[in-house]
Structure formats: structure tokens, C-alpha cells
Design a protein around this motif. Structure first.
Motif, short mmCIF file in Angstrom:
data_model
loop_
_atom_site.label_atom_id
_atom_site.label_comp_id
_atom_site.label_asym_id
_atom_site.label_seq_id
_atom_site.Cartn_x
_atom_site.Cartn_y
_atom_site.Cartn_z
N GLU A 1 -3.16 -0.86 -7.45
CA GLU A 1 -2.54 -1.62 -6.36
C GLU A 1 -1.56 -2.66 -6.90
O GLU A 1 -0.49 -2.89 -6.31
N LEU A 2 -1.92 -3.30 -8.01
CA LEU A 2 -1.01 -4.27 -8.62
C LEU A 2 0.27 -3.58 -9.09
O LEU A 2 1.37 -4.14 -8.97
N ALA A 3 0.14 -2.37 -9.64
CA ALA A 3 1.32 -1.62 -10.10
C ALA A 3 2.20 -1.22 -8.92
O ALA A 3 3.45 -1.29 -9.02
N LEU A 4 1.59 -0.83 -7.82
CA LEU A 4 2.37 -0.51 -6.63
C LEU A 4 3.15 -1.75 -6.16
O LEU A 4 4.32 -1.65 -5.76
N GLY A 5 2.50 -2.89 -6.22
CA GLY A 5 3.17 -4.12 -5.82
C GLY A 5 4.30 -4.50 -6.75
O GLY A 5 5.39 -4.88 -6.31
N GLU A 6 4.07 -4.36 -8.06
CA GLU A 6 5.09 -4.73 -9.04
C GLU A 6 6.35 -3.90 -8.85
O GLU A 6 7.47 -4.41 -8.99
N ALA A 7 6.17 -2.63 -8.49
CA ALA A 7 7.33 -1.76 -8.27
C ALA A 7 8.18 -2.21 -7.10
O ALA A 7 9.37 -1.90 -7.04
N GLU A 8 7.58 -2.98 -6.18
CA GLU A 8 8.31 -3.46 -5.01
C GLU A 8 8.57 -4.96 -5.06
O GLU A 8 9.00 -5.56 -4.07
N GLY A 9 8.28 -5.58 -6.21
CA GLY A 9 8.49 -7.01 -6.33
C GLY A 9 7.48 -7.82 -5.56
O GLY A 9 7.76 -8.96 -5.15
N ARG A 10 6.28 -7.25 -5.37
CA ARG A 10 5.21 -7.93 -4.64
C ARG A 10 3.99 -8.03 -5.55
O ARG A 10 3.91 -7.37 -6.58
N VAL A 11 3.04 -8.88 -5.15
CA VAL A 11 1.85 -9.04 -5.97
C VAL A 11 1.00 -7.78 -5.96
O VAL A 11 0.50 -7.33 -6.99
N ARG A 12 0.84 -7.18 -4.79
CA ARG A 12 -0.05 -6.03 -4.62
C ARG A 12 0.37 -5.26 -3.37
O ARG A 12 0.87 -5.83 -2.41
N VAL A 13 0.13 -3.97 -3.39
CA VAL A 13 0.20 -3.15 -2.19
C VAL A 13 -1.12 -2.40 -2.07
O VAL A 13 -1.50 -1.65 -2.98
N LYS A 14 -1.84 -2.62 -0.98
CA LYS A 14 -3.16 -2.00 -0.83
C LYS A 14 -3.07 -0.50 -0.62
O LYS A 14 -2.20 0.00 0.11
N VAL A 15 -4.00 0.20 -1.23
CA VAL A 15 -4.24 1.61 -0.91
C VAL A 15 -5.15 1.61 0.31
O VAL A 15 -6.19 0.95 0.31
N VAL A 16 -4.77 2.36 1.35
CA VAL A 16 -5.53 2.30 2.60
C VAL A 16 -6.49 3.47 2.79
O VAL A 16 -7.65 3.25 3.11
N PRO A 17 -6.07 4.74 2.63
CA PRO A 17 -7.01 5.84 2.91
C PRO A 17 -8.24 5.78 2.01
O PRO A 17 -8.14 5.60 0.80
N ARG A 18 -9.41 5.96 2.60
CA ARG A 18 -10.65 5.91 1.83
C ARG A 18 -10.67 6.96 0.72
O ARG A 18 -11.06 6.65 -0.41
N ASP A 19 -10.27 8.17 1.02
CA ASP A 19 -10.30 9.23 0.00
C ASP A 19 -9.43 8.87 -1.20
O ASP A 19 -9.80 9.12 -2.35
N ASP A 20 -8.26 8.28 -0.93
CA ASP A 20 -7.37 7.88 -2.03
C ASP A 20 -8.03 6.77 -2.84
O ASP A 20 -7.96 6.78 -4.08
N MET A 21 -8.66 5.80 -2.17
CA MET A 21 -9.33 4.71 -2.88
C MET A 21 -10.42 5.27 -3.81
O MET A 21 -10.53 4.84 -4.97
N VAL A 22 -11.20 6.22 -3.28
CA VAL A 22 -12.29 6.78 -4.06
C VAL A 22 -11.77 7.57 -5.25
O VAL A 22 -12.25 7.43 -6.40
N GLN A 23 -10.76 8.40 -5.03
CA GLN A 23 -10.23 9.23 -6.10
C GLN A 23 -9.60 8.40 -7.21
O GLN A 23 -9.80 8.67 -8.40
N ILE A 24 -8.87 7.34 -6.82
CA ILE A 24 -8.29 6.45 -7.83
C ILE A 24 -9.39 5.74 -8.60
O ILE A 24 -9.36 5.64 -9.83
N SER A 25 -10.38 5.26 -7.87
CA SER A 25 -11.48 4.53 -8.51
C SER A 25 -12.24 5.42 -9.49
O SER A 25 -12.68 4.96 -10.56
N ARG A 26 -12.43 6.66 -9.14
CA ARG A 26 -13.21 7.60 -9.98
C ARG A 26 -12.36 8.29 -11.02
O ARG A 26 -12.85 9.18 -11.73
#
Length: 459
Positions: free
Chosen positions: A431-456
């Protein structure tokens, strides 16, 4: 029986659960401790992540303190695990000596008001979950109203009002999810009306929250002179309470402002008791009808009989949160809490109706005392509960399979795609990397499946 180790489960990985774990680990005791945190969400921090508006980075700084606790590595986390579905109370008894429920309160409190069921009438908690990117709410939100009513005079009402009135461009420096930004960009809103039945000196806002409203770009703050004819009780409140003094000062400054140039307006209606949400004839919200109230001379209000009406196309009730029942755990339907004595969960004897302690089961946070108070209250709550956990060691459960490995084996045998602390670090960095790409601190990942897959580490 001599105990030399406490295997403790905590259900809920928000501030209440994390504080309870930290306090126990730092407390004086004559036994070792092993703690597992369970949460239904793939990421920790509860309402600090999903209940605080994205333009409140100062409040979200609480996460820094919580992160330090978790990053010590002496508390395990099992995210994406639902109590009552993936694990049960019997499972916890099989693996642990005790459990603390710290599940908070995430539903909207009900409001008994005619028309509350109309299309266009929403709970503030649902809206907050949407704009905070909660994975279990729809990705879209119906933002079609030009004029909106918000019922409530607390900080959640201000959060909702601010997000509705604020221009989306001014939110793009925050971690607001892309789908939320897209939705807000299409909003036609011009006027947000906030209703409270009492006067300006009786609001539940904090000064910080109120000041932030006045800093909105291209938004006029509209207050009415008729609301500031203070009685003796109100004047005494201003003189005797620093917080009320500051709030009054902010509101008085707004009274002196010139208005009429902004494209959006935020109206604060005090002494306004909502009576009815009016149907527009098609089953949708068409207006809000309210009664003017007046001071009763003792800090309260009485009705005046004067009825007013304002056209609105949407209504948000921000009258508080409410707890949710947990399978196999006593629940007070009236107050939305787990019945307890200082955190010791109570159950009623079916034969006598008398309350007695439910050994091994504890509560802390909002599910213990109701959705009131700030972070400091959550800490003192946890201290009270932990004191009883320690003192009750003679009544702890005796688990058949207390090893730490056995819990992992149980979850894996059931095919539960749980997330852990390393997984949260992976999601956090993503999420921090997504934010950095847009000049922001963070961009949240919203879908649960995406959160789980990234986490695992599965993507």
C-alpha cells in the motif's frame, strides 16, 4: 492447580485488543504468557484503519504506537479468521486458557424516526466503512443528492459532513481508495445540513474536529444567530469548561465570516430536533422535518412547537455505534455490549436468573462498555480486564491442546487462508508503494481477496 503459563486468545486486533495484549505482557505476574490475536479482517488496527476519516493523519498516528507493540514479535496475529465461522468458543477452549473479546462496535445505532427506512437514508457507520475502504462493504456509494442532512452532534457526524462537503481534489493527498475518490468526484452536493437537538455549548464535537471544518476550501460555514442567545447555563458552560470555551470561540468566529462566495455550504443547525424524514412521494427522502427546541434553564432543552422543514435528498444518521452479538457469548441487546463485571463476562443462570461469571471469558473496549470515550479510555478498560485475567488463574480453562503449533494446524486443516504479522508487513509495504507512485503516503487495497493474496505472498 499450579499454573506456569497462560495461553490467551484475543478476538479483535483493534486498539482494545492490542492494548490488552501489551498490558498483560508488561504486567507483574508469576507465570509466562503466550498471546494470539484473531481478527476477521486481513489487516489489524480495527476502527483506527476503518473508522477514522482518511484526512485525519494526526489521529491515525495512533497506528504508530500499535505497530510498535505488534512489531516486537511477542504477539501472534491470525487475520482473516471469523469467530463463529472459522473458529468457535469450543475451539478456543481446546487451545487456550482464556479469551478476551475486543470486537468493538461497528454497526450503526438505530434511530426511531418516521421515514428512517426511506431510500436515501443511511447509517453513518456504513458510509465511513465505504470511504475508509472496508473490504466487506460495496465498492460504490449512491452520491446523488444536492442537499444532505446529517443527524448528530458528535465527531462521526463531523467526519461524514466533512467528507461530503470537501472537494475530492483536497482528499487526494490522503490514503483514500481510488473507487472512493471516483465516487466523491461525481457527487453533486452543494449543501450539507447538520442537526443537533441541543445548543452549541452541548455538542459532543472535539475542538480539533470542529476547527478542521472551518478550514475546508470553497466551503462556507453557515451558523444562525438565533442559536447563540445563550441562557445562564450555557454561559456557565463556556466560562467553566475549556473545551466548551474553545468550541464557542470557533463558532463565534464563523458567525463573523462573510459567506456567499463558496460553491458548497455546510450548515450547523442547533436547537433542532429531527421529527420525521419526509417521503418525496416515490419512497425516497424528500425533506427533513424538525422542531425548534429551546434551553430549559438547566442545560437541557424543551420543544417549542415550532416545526420547520428543509428539502434534502439524503439523510445520514450519526447517532452512535452499536455492538454485534457473538455466537455462544452472552449479549445485551439493549446496550449492544457483552454483559460483564469489570471485564469478566457474565451469564445468567437459567434456573434462577442470577448473573454469574462465565469463567475464562473476558471483554474489553467498546464491546465491554459501549461505544463511548477515546483511546485513553480503551487503555484503562484493558488494564481493568487484564487485572481480572491475572487474578482468575484458578478458574482458567484447561486446554487439551495448548501448543502454539496446534492452532496453526487447526486453521490449516480447515483451509482457512489466514494472514499473519509478516503478511501485514507485505500488505503495508504494498500500500505504501502504491501511494508513493501517486505522490501519496498510502493507497489502500480494498478487495478482501486481494488483501489476503498480497499478505500471503500469492501475487
Amino acid at each position: 492447580m499450579t499454573r506456569n503459563k497462560l495461553r490467551l486468545a484475543i478476538v479483535g486486533a483493534g486498539p482494545a485488543g492490542i492494548y490488552a495484549a501489551d498490558i498483560l505482557l508488561k504486567s507483574e505476574r508469576n507465570f509466562d504468557v503466550s498471546i494470539d490475536l484473531f481478527d476477521q479482517l486481513p489487516a489489524p488496527y480495527g476502527l483506527v484503519r476503518y473508522g477514522v476519516a482518511p484526512d485525519h493523519p494526526r489521529i491515525k498516528g495512533i497506528i504508530t504506537a500499535l505497530r510498535e507493540v505488534l512489531d516486537r514479535g511477542d504477539i501472534r496475529i491470525f487475520g482473516n479468521v471469523r469467530f463463529g465461522e472459522d473458529i468457535t468458543l469450543d475451539d478456543l477452549k481446546h487451545h487456550y486458557n482464556a479469551v478476551i473479546f475486543a470486537t468493538g462496535a461497528v454497526r450503526d445505532a438505530s434511530l426511531n424516526l418516521p421515514g428512517i427506512e426511506l431510500e436515501g437514508s443511511y447509517g453513518a457507520a456504513e458510509f465511513v466503512s465505504w470511504f475508509d475502504g472496508h473490504p466487506d462493504v460495496p465498492r460504490t456509494w449512491p452520491l446523488e443528492a444536492k442537499s444532505v442532512a446529517v443527524i448528530g452532534n458528535g465527531n462521526v457526524a463531523l467526519d461524514v459532513s466533512r467528507i461530503l462537503a470537501k472537494h475530492v481534489e483536497d482528499l487526494m493527498v490522503t490514503e483514500i481508495p481510488a473507487n472512493v475518490a471516483a465516487g466523491l468526484a461525481e457527487s453533486p452536493v452543494t449543501d450539507v445540513h447538520v442537526f443537533g437537538r441541543r445548543g452549541p455549548t452541548s455538542v459532543k464535537f472535539t475542538p480539533l474536529e470542529l476547527r478542521e471544518l472551518g478550514e475546508l476550501r470553497d466551503v462556507d460555514m453557515i451558523v444562525s444567530d438565533e442559536d447563540f442567545d445563550y441562557d445562564d447555563a450555557a454561559r456557565a458552560a463556556v466560562a467553566g469548561n475549556k473545551q466548551v470555551f474553545v468550541i464557542d470561540k470557533v463558532l463565534q468566529q464563523w458567525r463573523a465570516r462573510e459567506v456567499g462566495q463558496a460553491s458548497r455550504r455546510l450548515h450547523l443547525h442547533f436547537f433542532a430536533k429531527p421529527l420525521e424524514i419526509v417521503d418525496d412521494g416515490t419512497g425516497r427522502v424528500g425533506a427533513i422535518r424538525y422542531e425548534r427546541t429551546a434551553p430549559d434553564g438547566e442545560g437541557g432543552v424543551v420543544g417549542t412547537g415550532e416545526i420547520r422543514e428543509i428539502e434534502v435528498q439524503a439523510v445520514y444518521r450519526a447517532v452512535g455505534y452499536f455492538g454485534s452479538p457473538l455466537p455462544g457469548i452472552p449479549f445485551d441487546k439493549r446496550f449492544g455490549v457483552i454483559p460483564n463485571h469489570e471485564g469478566q463476562v457474565l451469564t445468567r443462570d437459567k434456573a434462577t436468573g442470577e448473573a454469574r461469571q462465565m469463567y475464562g471469558v473476558y471483554a474489553t473496549g467498546w464491546i465491554k462498555r459501549g461505544p463511548v470515550g477515546l483511546i485513553g479510555h480503551t487503555k484503562s478498560d484493558a488494564m481493568e480486564t487484564i487485572k481480572h485475567v491475572i487474578n482468575d488463574l484458578g478458574n482458567w480453562w484447561t486446554p487439551e491442546s495448548p501448543s502454539e503449533e496446534s492452532v496453526v494446524e487447526m486453521l490449516e486443516s480447515r483451509g482457512i487462508a489466514y494472514t499473519d504479522l509478516d503478511g501485514w508487513h507485505r500488505l503495508d509495504q504494498h500500500e505504501l508503494a502504491l501511494g508513493e507512485a501517486e505522490g501519496r503516503v498510502r493507497v489502500k487495497v480494498v478487495p478482501r481477496d486481494d488483501m489476503v493474496q498480497i499478505s500471503r505472498g500469492e501475487v
